[in-house]
Design a protein around this motif. Structure first.
Motif, short mmCIF file in Angstrom:
data_model
loop_
_atom_site.label_atom_id
_atom_site.label_comp_id
_atom_site.label_asym_id
_atom_site.label_seq_id
_atom_site.Cartn_x
_atom_site.Cartn_y
_atom_site.Cartn_z
N ASP A 174 0.83 -1.20 0.00
CA ASP A 174 0.00 0.00 0.00
C ASP A 174 0.87 1.26 0.00
OD1 ASP A 174 -2.31 1.67 0.29
OD2 ASP A 174 -1.91 1.77 2.44
N PHE A 175 1.97 1.23 0.76
CA PHE A 175 2.89 2.37 0.79
C PHE A 175 3.49 2.61 -0.60
CE2 PHE A 175 7.32 3.86 1.18
CZ PHE A 175 7.08 5.13 1.68
N ILE A 211 -10.84 7.06 -3.65
CA ILE A 211 -11.22 6.00 -4.59
C ILE A 211 -11.75 4.79 -3.84
CG2 ILE A 211 -10.39 4.44 -6.39
CD1 ILE A 211 -8.25 6.50 -7.08
N ALA A 212 -12.93 4.34 -4.23
CA ALA A 212 -13.47 3.07 -3.77
C ALA A 212 -13.29 2.05 -4.90
CB ALA A 212 -14.94 3.21 -3.40
N VAL A 213 -12.82 0.87 -4.56
CA VAL A 213 -12.50 -0.15 -5.56
C VAL A 213 -13.41 -1.35 -5.36
CG1 VAL A 213 -10.70 -1.62 -6.52
CG2 VAL A 213 -10.10 0.62 -5.58
N SER A 221 -2.71 4.84 0.89
CA SER A 221 -3.41 5.32 -0.30
C SER A 221 -4.82 5.80 -0.01
CB SER A 221 -3.46 4.22 -1.36
OG SER A 221 -4.28 3.14 -0.93
N LYS A 222 -5.37 5.37 1.15
CA LYS A 222 -6.73 5.74 1.57
C LYS A 222 -7.82 5.13 0.69
CE LYS A 222 -4.95 8.26 4.81
NZ LYS A 222 -4.86 7.67 6.18
N ARG A 223 -7.43 4.22 -0.19
CA ARG A 223 -8.44 3.56 -1.02
C ARG A 223 -9.35 2.68 -0.16
NH1 ARG A 223 -6.61 1.44 -6.91
NH2 ARG A 223 -6.01 3.46 -7.78
N LEU A 224 -10.63 2.65 -0.52
CA LEU A 224 -11.57 1.74 0.12
C LEU A 224 -11.70 0.51 -0.77
CD1 LEU A 224 -13.58 1.41 2.52
CD2 LEU A 224 -15.36 2.20 0.94
N LEU A 225 -11.12 -0.60 -0.34
CA LEU A 225 -11.17 -1.84 -1.12
C LEU A 225 -12.39 -2.63 -0.70
CD1 LEU A 225 -7.42 -2.96 -1.01
CD2 LEU A 225 -8.56 -1.43 -2.64
N MET A 226 -13.28 -2.92 -1.65
CA MET A 226 -14.54 -3.60 -1.35
C MET A 226 -14.60 -4.92 -2.11
SD MET A 226 -17.15 -0.33 -1.56
CE MET A 226 -18.22 -0.92 -0.24
N SER A 227 -15.03 -5.96 -1.44
CA SER A 227 -15.15 -7.26 -2.08
C SER A 227 -16.24 -7.23 -3.16
CB SER A 227 -15.51 -8.33 -1.05
OG SER A 227 -15.84 -9.55 -1.69
N LYS A 284 -17.74 8.33 0.97
CA LYS A 284 -17.97 9.40 -0.02
C LYS A 284 -16.82 9.51 -1.03
CE LYS A 284 -21.02 12.30 2.79
NZ LYS A 284 -21.28 11.24 3.78
N PRO A 285 -16.62 8.47 -1.84
CA PRO A 285 -15.52 8.51 -2.81
C PRO A 285 -15.75 9.52 -3.92
CG PRO A 285 -16.93 6.63 -3.24
CD PRO A 285 -17.41 7.24 -1.95
N ASP A 286 -14.66 10.05 -4.47
CA ASP A 286 -14.74 10.86 -5.68
C ASP A 286 -14.89 9.96 -6.91
OD1 ASP A 286 -14.13 13.53 -4.50
OD2 ASP A 286 -12.23 12.54 -4.00
#
Length: 397
Positions: free
Chosen positions: A5-6, A106-108, A131-137, A157-159
């Motif tokens: 992630d870093f 970003i939500a993934v 990265s602050k990404r929201l990883l979703m299954s 609240k992703p962009d």
């Protein structure tokens, strides 16, 4: 995982590198108008798999990657450093054209299998530390879990939402059923990696707003991106693309320009398109050639006993209500397995009859339909949804 992630944040997701990708890297990848010679023969995945070294150049350092293997032919691919930079530039410049913030949230929703839910807590996502990404299954969206997914998106609240078409379509279908809409400032949903019908795109727009689809492949020989007019424009700074007509339609053949670790010239993607415009200007202002729709691979065909190839069978489900998802699998010429996920309280007999009537119009009366009802349809190991599965034994029958 934390170290990965870093690195992602360091090389891909901080403001400085995003600025470089958006504003400076355009000079690294100029448009090449020199056409590939038509004398060069067309190659495909099978020829790469059978060649020594699989097409890799031994003279350059390379980063190894893999195709998902959804066609039962997994392929190892090799990418030069320049090719890796190109891929990020193509995505980040796409973001810029849609006015996505320089450092977006970003939500993934793309094949992330966050956990196996054995304790009933209903959490199928995690936020990355750097990265602050929201990883979703994308494996666990269902009639019992979708509200939790929507609540997580409302909180984050992703962009940008990056998603497989099948995953975001399924979530949008459930959301529309409860009249839910994204009510924060969501720049866009960006999709890729699967075929995305116009009907499903419209459904996702009704729930999430802007939707832009990106077409590419592991071999990285062609990139087409949707504009606001919903046309797929060729990225001429990415590769050289030809459109070749055969008995099934018009398919995409590409030659990479910036990957000397694995040079592919006139590579047949076996993906088909509809509505080719080579010299008709798009009202979006992009002068590049465009197509109306990416139809998908020739593997999406059902083969009938008389040898006919029947593709694009998503149209067989138009007008069917009460259906969450449906998958067709062909293991024999004279029978099709129809896997279906009905909505709750749906009359199964009525649903089967409607699907059967629609399929008969395309497949005729000589193919037996075997229905299987379930709560969900399994994804591939990469998290993708296959609408049609055809046994390779059918091809040799």
């Amino acid at each position: 995982m934390l170290f990965k992630d870093f690195l992602w944040w360091l090389l891909k997701e901080n403001r400085l590198v995003n600025f470089l990708y958006r504003e400076c890297f355009v000079y690294l990848f100029p448009v090449n108008k020199q056409p590939v010679s038509a004398d060069a023969g067309i190659i495909d995945k099978s020829s790469l798999l059978s060649s020594a070294g699989g097409g890799k150049s031994t003279r350059l350092p390379a980063i190894k990657g893999y195709s998902s293997g959804t066609t039962n032919q997994p392929l190892t691919v090799y990418r030069s450093i320049k090719s890796v930079l190109l891929e990020e530039y193509i995505i980040k410049s796409f973001y810029k054209s849609i006015a996505v913030p320089l450092r977006p949230r970003i939500a993934v929703l793309r094949g992330e299998q966050i956990k196996v839910n054995t304790d009933g807590d209903g959490i199928y996502w995690r936020q990355q530390f750097f990265s602050k990404r929201l990883l979703m299954s994308s494996y666990h969206i269902s009639q019992s879990s979708f509200r939790a997914y929507l609540a997580a998106l409302e909180t984050y609240k992703p962009d940008v939402i990056m998603a497989y078409p099948s995953a975001i379509t399924l979530l949008a279908k459930f959301a529309k059923g409860i009249s839910w809409q994204a009510r924060w400032k969501l720049s866009a949903v960006f999709t890729s990696s699967e075929s995305f019908s116009k009907e499903n795109q419209q459904l996702v727009r009704e729930v999430f707003g802007n939707v832009f689809d990106h077409y590419g492949q592991a071999e990285r020989v062609a990139a087409l991106q949707q504009c606001r007019q919903q046309h797929y424009h060729v990225r001429e700074d990415y590769s050289q693309v030809e459109f070749i007509e055969d008995e099934h339609g018009i398919r995409i053949v590409g030659s990479n320009l910036h990957n000397k670790a694995m040079v592919l010239t006139r590579y047949d993607t076996k993906d088909y398109i509809k509505g080719l415009s080579l010299d008709i200007a798009c009202s979006c202002g992009n002068p590049a050639p465009y197509v109306e729709q990416i139809l998908g691979r020739d593997d999406d065909y059902i083969i009938l006993p008389d040898g006919s190839h029947i593709g694009r069978l998503d149209v067989a489900f138009k007008g069917i209500t009460g259906l969450v998802e449906c998958q067709l699998e062909q293991r024999a010429l004279d029978s099709i397995i129809v896997r279906m996920v009905p909505e709750k309280a749906q009359d199964i007999h009525v649903l089967k009859a409607g699907i059967a009537d629609n399929l008969r119009a395309y497949l005729g009366e000589n193919v037996t339909l075997v229905f299987q009802v379930s709560d969900e349809i399994p994804r591939t190991a990469a998290g993708k949804f296959q609408s049609v599965i055809r046994s390779k034994d059918i091809d040799s029958a």
